[in-house]
Design a protein around this motif. Structure first.
Motif, PDB file in Angstrom:
ATOM      1  N   ILE A 125      38.800  52.113  36.946  1.00 20.37           N
ATOM      2  CA  ILE A 125      38.129  51.920  38.231  1.00 20.37           C
ATOM      3  C   ILE A 125      36.969  50.960  38.006  1.00 20.37           C
ATOM      4  O   ILE A 125      36.088  51.216  37.180  1.00 20.37           O
ATOM      5  CB  ILE A 125      37.638  53.257  38.805  1.00 20.37           C
ATOM      6  N   LEU A 126      36.994  49.847  38.732  1.00 20.19           N
ATOM      7  CA  LEU A 126      35.994  48.800  38.550  1.00 20.19           C
ATOM      8  C   LEU A 126      34.875  48.982  39.573  1.00 20.19           C
ATOM      9  O   LEU A 126      35.088  48.810  40.777  1.00 20.19           O
ATOM     10  CB  LEU A 126      36.643  47.423  38.703  1.00 20.19           C
ATOM     11  N   PRO A 127      33.668  49.328  39.112  1.00 18.75           N
ATOM     12  CA  PRO A 127      32.558  49.560  40.048  1.00 18.75           C
ATOM     13  C   PRO A 127      32.138  48.265  40.734  1.00 18.75           C
ATOM     14  O   PRO A 127      32.199  47.182  40.158  1.00 18.75           O
ATOM     15  CB  PRO A 127      31.447  50.100  39.144  1.00 18.75           C
ATOM     16  N   GLY A 128      31.762  48.383  41.997  1.00 19.85           N
ATOM     17  CA  GLY A 128      31.254  47.220  42.713  1.00 19.85           C
ATOM     18  C   GLY A 128      32.323  46.271  43.204  1.00 19.85           C
ATOM     19  O   GLY A 128      32.000  45.194  43.716  1.00 19.85           O
ATOM     20  N   ALA A 129      33.595  46.629  43.058  1.00 20.12           N
ATOM     21  CA  ALA A 129      34.683  45.759  43.502  1.00 20.12           C
ATOM     22  C   ALA A 129      35.419  46.421  44.655  1.00 20.12           C
ATOM     23  O   ALA A 129      35.507  47.645  44.746  1.00 20.12           O
ATOM     24  CB  ALA A 129      35.648  45.477  42.353  1.00 20.12           C
ATOM     25  N   GLY A 130      35.977  45.578  45.533  1.00 18.34           N
ATOM     26  CA  GLY A 130      36.725  46.064  46.675  1.00 18.34           C
ATOM     27  C   GLY A 130      38.224  46.006  46.452  1.00 18.34           C
ATOM     28  O   GLY A 130      38.722  46.225  45.348  1.00 18.34           O
ATOM     29  N   HIS A 131      38.947  45.653  47.515  1.00 18.59           N
ATOM     30  CA  HIS A 131      40.408  45.735  47.502  1.00 18.59           C
ATOM     31  C   HIS A 131      41.059  44.670  46.633  1.00 18.59           C
ATOM     32  O   HIS A 131      42.203  44.842  46.210  1.00 18.59           O
ATOM     33  CB  HIS A 131      40.921  45.615  48.942  1.00 18.59           C
ATOM     34  N   LEU A 132      40.365  43.584  46.375  1.00 26.11           N
ATOM     35  CA  LEU A 132      40.855  42.535  45.473  1.00 26.11           C
ATOM     36  C   LEU A 132      39.942  42.510  44.251  1.00 26.11           C
ATOM     37  O   LEU A 132      39.053  41.651  44.134  1.00 26.11           O
ATOM     38  CB  LEU A 132      40.876  41.169  46.157  1.00 26.11           C
ATOM     39  N   PRO A 133      40.109  43.431  43.317  1.00 23.08           N
ATOM     40  CA  PRO A 133      39.114  43.600  42.251  1.00 23.08           C
ATOM     41  C   PRO A 133      38.981  42.395  41.339  1.00 23.08           C
ATOM     42  O   PRO A 133      37.907  42.195  40.754  1.00 23.08           O
ATOM     43  CB  PRO A 133      39.615  44.835  41.494  1.00 23.08           C
ATOM     44  N   TRP A 134      40.022  41.575  41.188  1.00 24.75           N
ATOM     45  CA  TRP A 134      39.905  40.395  40.328  1.00 24.75           C
ATOM     46  C   TRP A 134      38.967  39.348  40.918  1.00 24.75           C
ATOM     47  O   TRP A 134      38.462  38.502  40.190  1.00 24.75           O
ATOM     48  CB  TRP A 134      41.285  39.781  40.081  1.00 24.75           C
ATOM     49  N   VAL A 135      38.715  39.415  42.217  1.00 29.38           N
ATOM     50  CA  VAL A 135      37.793  38.469  42.857  1.00 29.38           C
ATOM     51  C   VAL A 135      36.352  38.859  42.568  1.00 29.38           C
ATOM     52  O   VAL A 135      35.518  38.018  42.228  1.00 29.38           O
ATOM     53  CB  VAL A 135      38.046  38.395  44.380  1.00 29.38           C
ATOM     54  N   GLU A 136      36.035  40.152  42.698  1.00 28.55           N
ATOM     55  CA  GLU A 136      34.646  40.584  42.582  1.00 28.55           C
ATOM     56  C   GLU A 136      34.269  41.049  41.180  1.00 28.55           C
ATOM     57  O   GLU A 136      33.080  41.161  40.877  1.00 28.55           O
ATOM     58  CB  GLU A 136      34.376  41.688  43.604  1.00 28.55           C
ATOM     59  N   ASP A 137      35.248  41.320  40.332  1.00 27.60           N
ATOM     60  CA  ASP A 137      34.960  41.662  38.932  1.00 27.60           C
ATOM     61  C   ASP A 137      36.040  41.057  38.037  1.00 27.60           C
ATOM     62  O   ASP A 137      36.831  41.780  37.424  1.00 27.60           O
ATOM     63  CB  ASP A 137      34.897  43.179  38.742  1.00 27.60           C
ATOM     64  N   PRO A 138      36.088  39.721  37.940  1.00 29.35           N
ATOM     65  CA  PRO A 138      37.147  39.101  37.135  1.00 29.35           C
ATOM     66  C   PRO A 138      37.093  39.491  35.663  1.00 29.35           C
ATOM     67  O   PRO A 138      38.135  39.646  35.026  1.00 29.35           O
ATOM     68  CB  PRO A 138      36.912  37.597  37.334  1.00 29.35           C
ATOM     69  N   ASP A 139      35.886  39.667  35.114  1.00 29.95           N
ATOM     70  CA  ASP A 139      35.786  40.033  33.699  1.00 29.95           C
ATOM     71  C   ASP A 139      36.317  41.447  33.460  1.00 29.95           C
ATOM     72  O   ASP A 139      37.047  41.689  32.488  1.00 29.95           O
ATOM     73  CB  ASP A 139      34.329  39.929  33.230  1.00 29.95           C
ATOM     74  N   GLY A 140      35.948  42.376  34.327  1.00 27.94           N
ATOM     75  CA  GLY A 140      36.442  43.739  34.188  1.00 27.94           C
ATOM     76  C   GLY A 140      37.945  43.820  34.400  1.00 27.94           C
ATOM     77  O   GLY A 140      38.643  44.566  33.699  1.00 27.94           O
ATOM     78  N   PHE A 141      38.434  43.044  35.348  1.00 31.17           N
ATOM     79  CA  PHE A 141      39.873  43.034  35.615  1.00 31.17           C
ATOM     80  C   PHE A 141      40.630  42.483  34.413  1.00 31.17           C
ATOM     81  O   PHE A 141      41.622  43.062  33.953  1.00 31.17           O
ATOM     82  CB  PHE A 141      40.154  42.188  36.860  1.00 31.17           C
ATOM     83  N   ARG A 142      40.136  41.389  33.860  1.00 30.31           N
ATOM     84  CA  ARG A 142      40.804  40.794  32.691  1.00 30.31           C
ATOM     85  C   ARG A 142      40.772  41.763  31.507  1.00 30.31           C
ATOM     86  O   ARG A 142      41.759  41.916  30.797  1.00 30.31           O
ATOM     87  CB  ARG A 142      40.129  39.481  32.316  1.00 30.31           C
ATOM     88  N   ALA A 143      39.628  42.406  31.294  1.00 30.34           N
ATOM     89  CA  ALA A 143      39.522  43.323  30.157  1.00 30.34           C
ATOM     90  C   ALA A 143      40.521  44.471  30.293  1.00 30.34           C
ATOM     91  O   ALA A 143      41.147  44.892  29.304  1.00 30.34           O
ATOM     92  CB  ALA A 143      38.095  43.871  30.061  1.00 30.34           C
ATOM     93  N   ALA A 144      40.691  44.985  31.513  1.00 24.27           N
ATOM     94  CA  ALA A 144      41.639  46.073  31.732  1.00 24.27           C
ATOM     95  C   ALA A 144      43.067  45.631  31.422  1.00 24.27           C
ATOM     96  O   ALA A 144      43.831  46.369  30.783  1.00 24.27           O
ATOM     97  CB  ALA A 144      41.542  46.570  33.171  1.00 24.27           C
ATOM     98  N   LEU A 145      43.421  44.404  31.818  1.00 30.01           N
ATOM     99  CA  LEU A 145      44.774  43.905  31.570  1.00 30.01           C
ATOM    100  C   LEU A 145      44.958  43.508  30.095  1.00 30.01           C
ATOM    101  O   LEU A 145      46.032  43.721  29.535  1.00 30.01           O
ATOM    102  CB  LEU A 145      45.062  42.711  32.472  1.00 30.01           C
ATOM    103  N   ALA A 146      43.917  42.954  29.498  1.00 26.48           N
ATOM    104  CA  ALA A 146      44.028  42.538  28.093  1.00 26.48           C
ATOM    105  C   ALA A 146      44.302  43.730  27.194  1.00 26.48           C
ATOM    106  O   ALA A 146      44.948  43.600  26.155  1.00 26.48           O
ATOM    107  CB  ALA A 146      42.738  41.828  27.668  1.00 26.48           C
ATOM    108  N   ALA A 147      43.825  44.907  27.598  1.00 23.55           N
ATOM    109  CA  ALA A 147      44.025  46.103  26.769  1.00 23.55           C
ATOM    110  C   ALA A 147      45.473  46.573  26.749  1.00 23.55           C
ATOM    111  O   ALA A 147      45.843  47.336  25.860  1.00 23.55           O
ATOM    112  CB  ALA A 147      43.123  47.229  27.285  1.00 23.55           C
ATOM    113  N   VAL A 148      46.275  46.128  27.691  1.00 23.43           N
ATOM    114  CA  VAL A 148      47.661  46.636  27.775  1.00 23.43           C
ATOM    115  C   VAL A 148      48.716  45.539  27.638  1.00 23.43           C
ATOM    116  O   VAL A 148      49.866  45.847  27.315  1.00 23.43           O
ATOM    117  CB  VAL A 148      47.896  47.411  29.092  1.00 23.43           C
ATOM    118  N   LEU A 149      48.375  44.287  27.877  1.00 25.28           N
ATOM    119  CA  LEU A 149      49.360  43.225  27.794  1.00 25.28           C
ATOM    120  C   LEU A 149      49.573  42.841  26.325  1.00 25.28           C
ATOM    121  O   LEU A 149      48.625  42.738  25.553  1.00 25.28           O
ATOM    122  CB  LEU A 149      48.908  41.992  28.589  1.00 25.28           C
ATOM    123  N   GLY A 150      50.813  42.606  25.987  1.00 27.04           N
ATOM    124  CA  GLY A 150      51.120  42.152  24.638  1.00 27.04           C
ATOM    125  C   GLY A 150      51.121  43.259  23.608  1.00 27.04           C
ATOM    126  O   GLY A 150      51.209  43.020  22.424  1.00 27.04           O
TER     127      GLY A 150
END
Length: 274
Positions: free
Chosen positions: A249-274
């Motif tokens: 859950i990304l704090p401070g982000a709305g319905h498009l979380p990659w827009v308002e927290d791109p770093d948090g969104f990337r970190a969440a995906l980087a932990a599972v991709l590959g």
């Protein structure tokens, strides 16, 4: 690039980045791919595949059918084109429901499901009243804007941008973010939206759906923006049912979380991709 479905409909698709494939499923229904920022953020982690769902955006205009089963078959055509064996899937909002439906139908073809800003598998009545209240509160920050939104017809560009502006927690930048979503404006397929939304609601909160989720042997990452105007408790039912689910859950982000927290969104995906 064009992908042709088994019934001959041509779908717009695009691939960028490097690594294992990650197929994205956009929201709506009836909208088009708005994942340029996601592709840019994740392009060094995966080969990011974007596509417009049938009858929408840059894909061929057609008469449907507007059913989840048909869209699952279309998604399988995209998957086969870019990933002959298996792929990771990322779905956002309605696209999260579609990606889940595909994964339940074809678990052997999915290596990972990323479920972003969906609304779970419980009844719509558990979250929609609060969503409508939050939407009106956001739009009501400016009484003239709310009145203008109410008078515009469904599918109107100005009305869509006004409604989309409510999706962002950063109220100062919300109009800018919403305008970007509408550039380019490719038109809303309102028939597709109405029929798929109604069908999706009928298919929720059934014993069969809960049982299928409990039996799913695919890793799932649920990603939410904490400030989404759809209550995040709506996703609790899905999280409880899935045996292999993690949630961010990304704090401070709305319905498009990659827009308002791109770093948090990337970190969440980087932990599972590959």
């Amino acid at each position: 690039m064009t992908v042709t479905t088994d019934d001959g409909v041509r779908l717009w698709a695009s691939a960028s980045g490097r690594g294992e494939p990650l197929v994205l499923c956009h929201g709506g229904p009836g909208l088009w791919d708005m994942f340029e920022d996601v592709a840019a953020v994740l392009g060094d982690l995966a080969t990011v595949v974007r596509w417009d769902q049938r009858g929408c955006g840059r894909s061929e205009r057609c008469a449907g059918p507007w059913t989840t089963d048909r869209f699952v078959a279309d998604l399988d055509a995209v998957r086969r084109h870019f990933a002959p064996e298996r792929t990771a899937l990322l779905g956002h909002s309605w696209g999260a429901q579609l990606a889940l439906a595909y994964t339940l139908a074809h678990p052997e073809r999915v290596s990972l499901l990323v479920y972003v800003a969906g609304t779970g598998i419980g009844p719509t009545s558990e979250w929609r009243p609060a969503y409508q209240e939050n939407l009106l509160a956001r739009l009501g920050e400016d009484s003239e804007r709310l009145a203008r939104w109410r008078e515009l017809p469904a599918g109107d560009q100005e009305g869509a941008v006004l409604q989309w502006s409510a999706e962002f927690e950063d109220r100062e930048r919300a109009p800018e973010h919403a305008e970007r979503m509408a550039d380019p404006w490719l038109g809303i397929n309102t028939e597709c939206n109405a029929e798929l939304t109604a069908e999706n609601r009928r298919g929720l909160d059934t014993p069969e759906l809960y049982a299928a989720c409990r039996a799913l042997d695919v890793p799932v990452l649920i990603v939410d923006g904490e400030r989404d105007i759809r209550p995040r408790s709506a996703v609790d039912s899905l999280e409880r049912a899935l045996p292999k689910a993690d949630r961010v859950i990304l704090p401070g982000a709305g319905h498009l979380p990659w827009v308002e927290d791109p770093d948090g969104f990337r970190a969440a995906l980087a932990a599972v991709l590959g």
